[in-house]
Write an enzyme that holds these catalytic residues in place. Sequence first.
Site, PDB file in Angstrom:
ATOM      1  N   CYS A 142       0.823  -1.212   0.000  1.00  0.00           N
ATOM      2  CA  CYS A 142       0.000   0.000   0.000  1.00  0.00           C
ATOM      3  C   CYS A 142       0.866   1.276   0.000  1.00  0.00           C
ATOM      4  CB  CYS A 142      -0.998  -0.027   1.138  1.00  0.00           C
ATOM      5  SG  CYS A 142      -2.420   1.066   0.818  1.00  0.00           S
ATOM      6  N   LYS A 163     -11.860   8.518  -0.964  1.00  0.00           N
ATOM      7  CA  LYS A 163     -11.090   7.388  -0.466  1.00  0.00           C
ATOM      8  C   LYS A 163     -11.525   6.092  -1.162  1.00  0.00           C
ATOM      9  CE  LYS A 163      -9.695   4.955   3.741  1.00  0.00           C
ATOM     10  NZ  LYS A 163      -9.810   4.844   5.209  1.00  0.00           N
ATOM     11  N   SER A 192      -7.595   0.371   0.792  1.00  0.00           N
ATOM     12  CA  SER A 192      -7.956   1.430   1.739  1.00  0.00           C
ATOM     13  C   SER A 192      -6.937   2.550   1.606  1.00  0.00           C
ATOM     14  CB  SER A 192      -7.975   0.883   3.174  1.00  0.00           C
ATOM     15  OG  SER A 192      -8.279   1.901   4.105  1.00  0.00           O
ATOM     16  N   HIS A 235      -4.311  -4.139   0.414  1.00  0.00           N
ATOM     17  CA  HIS A 235      -4.020  -4.746   1.718  1.00  0.00           C
ATOM     18  C   HIS A 235      -4.567  -6.181   1.754  1.00  0.00           C
ATOM     19  CE1 HIS A 235      -2.328  -1.525   4.189  1.00  0.00           C
ATOM     20  NE2 HIS A 235      -3.173  -0.692   3.633  1.00  0.00           N
ATOM     21  N   GLU A 237      -3.577  -8.641   3.266  1.00  0.00           N
ATOM     22  CA  GLU A 237      -3.428  -9.239   4.599  1.00  0.00           C
ATOM     23  C   GLU A 237      -4.524  -8.813   5.572  1.00  0.00           C
ATOM     24  OE1 GLU A 237      -1.861  -5.196   5.011  1.00  0.00           O
ATOM     25  OE2 GLU A 237      -1.665  -6.745   3.464  1.00  0.00           O
ATOM     26  N   ARG A 249     -14.325   4.221  12.543  1.00  0.00           N
ATOM     27  CA  ARG A 249     -13.399   5.196  13.139  1.00  0.00           C
ATOM     28  C   ARG A 249     -13.510   6.532  12.414  1.00  0.00           C
ATOM     29  NH1 ARG A 249      -7.757   4.108  11.007  1.00  0.00           N
ATOM     30  NH2 ARG A 249      -8.848   5.036   9.221  1.00  0.00           N
TER      31      ARG A 249
END
Length: 302
Positions: A142, A163, A192, A235, A237, A249
Amino acid sequence: MPIKAQSDLPARTILESENIFLIDETRAISQDIRPLEIAILNLMPLKEETETQLLRALSNTPLQVDITFLAIESHVSKNTSASHLNKFYTTFREVKDRKFDGLIITGAPLEQMDYHEVNYWEELCIIMEWSKKYVTSTLHICWGAQAGLYYHYGIQKYPLKEKLSGIYSHQVIDRTIPMVRGLDDIFFAPHSRYTGIQKEDIIKNDSLTLLVESEEAGPFLIMAQGGKQFFVMGHPEYDRMTLDSEYKRDLKKGLTIQMPKNYYPQDDSEKRPILTWRAHANTLYTNWLDYYVYQVTPYEWV
């Protein structure tokens, strides 16, 4: 693969409950093989969560892997305790004369900053330069991938309109490369981030090979120097609930943000997300270890 980890590393409890194969230091010493030495430069704010995710992803071959967690010296972590860092992490200064079979440079929530504004950019550049001589193969993830492409090849990042968050479909472009062996023609992976790179910049650079791309998310997997460097733009993982935690969040912070795409059943954020990317994530990390670390690294470093 058995992952060698300190017996009291918090990630061990979680991974052992998932039937992930770990061994402690005493048992590792008794095995008459040389473990792969893998360093993980963990730039993520929630370091313990990232430790668990990466150890899980690296645990699927019969190879023994000895993990060294690295922390940046020129930045003070606000989300991980000093006691955890002091106990389980080392600094680049302490390992700069060692050679490693593999290095993973993680992402970081810094996409909207200019690289040279990052307070540890100079230290990161030193580590990336060091990796060219002291590491068999480096896997960048990333923001770490964007930073690596910029440092090594001058590839610029570009801001996105909003985003990029969610689970996206990806297509394998070149099946002749072992890194994508076992991947389906179409597979899913999490993204992300607020920035991206241009496919055209990758294609026109003779040193880079685009292996996997997404119609929505753009370039995903890029190889350089025959596998000495890999750049993963997403990502793979990530855990099942990682995007959920990030989304909620950001909502609490009052940010204007879209729900992660293709993530919640019926786009209902109260429903448990369906895990659709774990098998391909495991295959990706296993291929890297098998074909670009284990098959290439010398038994004894000179």
